[in-house]
Design a protein around this motif. Structure first.
Motif, PDB file in Angstrom:
ATOM      1  N   VAL A 118       6.847   1.249  -8.195  1.00  0.00           N
ATOM      2  CA  VAL A 118       5.403   1.439  -8.338  1.00  0.00           C
ATOM      3  C   VAL A 118       4.682   0.772  -7.163  1.00  0.00           C
ATOM      4  O   VAL A 118       3.769   1.352  -6.569  1.00  0.00           O
ATOM      5  N   ALA A 119       5.111  -0.440  -6.822  1.00  0.00           N
ATOM      6  CA  ALA A 119       4.480  -1.183  -5.726  1.00  0.00           C
ATOM      7  C   ALA A 119       4.613  -0.444  -4.402  1.00  0.00           C
ATOM      8  O   ALA A 119       3.647  -0.340  -3.639  1.00  0.00           O
ATOM      9  N   TRP A 120       5.807   0.103  -4.122  1.00  0.00           N
ATOM     10  CA  TRP A 120       5.940   0.782  -2.828  1.00  0.00           C
ATOM     11  C   TRP A 120       5.195   2.101  -2.795  1.00  0.00           C
ATOM     12  O   TRP A 120       4.661   2.490  -1.745  1.00  0.00           O
ATOM     13  N   ALA A 121       5.097   2.780  -3.913  1.00  0.00           N
ATOM     14  CA  ALA A 121       4.323   4.021  -3.938  1.00  0.00           C
ATOM     15  C   ALA A 121       2.839   3.727  -3.695  1.00  0.00           C
ATOM     16  O   ALA A 121       2.172   4.439  -2.927  1.00  0.00           O
ATOM     17  N   TYR A 122       2.334   2.685  -4.319  1.00  0.00           N
ATOM     18  CA  TYR A 122       0.940   2.293  -4.134  1.00  0.00           C
ATOM     19  C   TYR A 122       0.696   1.855  -2.687  1.00  0.00           C
ATOM     20  O   TYR A 122      -0.291   2.256  -2.056  1.00  0.00           O
ATOM     21  N   ALA A 123       1.602   1.048  -2.152  1.00  0.00           N
ATOM     22  CA  ALA A 123       1.466   0.609  -0.759  1.00  0.00           C
ATOM     23  C   ALA A 123       1.538   1.796   0.204  1.00  0.00           C
ATOM     24  O   ALA A 123       0.833   1.819   1.218  1.00  0.00           O
ATOM     25  N   MET A 124       2.371   2.789  -0.124  1.00  0.00           N
ATOM     26  CA  MET A 124       2.452   3.972   0.728  1.00  0.00           C
ATOM     27  C   MET A 124       1.103   4.686   0.777  1.00  0.00           C
ATOM     28  O   MET A 124       0.656   5.120   1.842  1.00  0.00           O
ATOM     29  N   LYS A 125       0.455   4.799  -0.367  1.00  0.00           N
ATOM     30  CA  LYS A 125      -0.869   5.425  -0.412  1.00  0.00           C
ATOM     31  C   LYS A 125      -1.858   4.631   0.442  1.00  0.00           C
ATOM     32  O   LYS A 125      -2.628   5.200   1.209  1.00  0.00           O
ATOM     33  N   LEU A 126      -1.810   3.308   0.319  1.00  0.00           N
ATOM     34  CA  LEU A 126      -2.727   2.456   1.086  1.00  0.00           C
ATOM     35  C   LEU A 126      -2.417   2.440   2.576  1.00  0.00           C
ATOM     36  O   LEU A 126      -3.280   2.084   3.376  1.00  0.00           O
ATOM     37  N   SER A 127      -1.201   2.828   2.958  1.00  0.00           N
ATOM     38  CA  SER A 127      -0.820   2.798   4.374  1.00  0.00           C
ATOM     39  C   SER A 127      -1.514   3.869   5.201  1.00  0.00           C
ATOM     40  O   SER A 127      -1.472   3.825   6.430  1.00  0.00           O
TER      41      SER A 127
END
Length: 104
Positions: A14-23
């Protein structure tokens, strides 16, 4: 212990998916770095959990946690739409996760 590791792996997904969106398409360095670190951690913990858990069970639960968690993150933090059909889909995925755990 394998179940705990699998749960943490799912949360890291979940954290990496969210960070990917924010990237913003990997144009922002801090979210991209967070994404890479949490992705490696998620995959590593998933692989470790799979030493004791069946492939299908581990992978389904991992992806289910990631899918429902990413949906919730999008709704809560990114203002993504909530509709009865999207909620029903999340409930069905969660039901599948619970059934898979009970079947193991």
């Amino acid at each position: 212990m394998a179940w705990l590791l699998l749960g943490i792996a799912g949360l890291l997904e979940v954290a990496w998916a969210y960070a990917m969106k924010l990237s913003n398409g990997f144009t922002r360095i801090i979210p991209t770095t967070i994404m890479l670190v949490t992705m490696l951690g998620s995959f590593g913990l998933l692989a470790t959990a799979m030493r004791q858990l069946p492939l299908g069970t581990a992978y389904m639960i991992w992806t289910g946690i990631g899918a429902v968690g990413a949906f919730l993150m999008g709704v809560v933090f990114l203002g993504e739409s909530v509709s009865p059909m999207r909620i029903a889909a999340a409930i069905l995925i969660t039901s599948g996760i619970v059934l898979m755990k009970l079947a193991s």
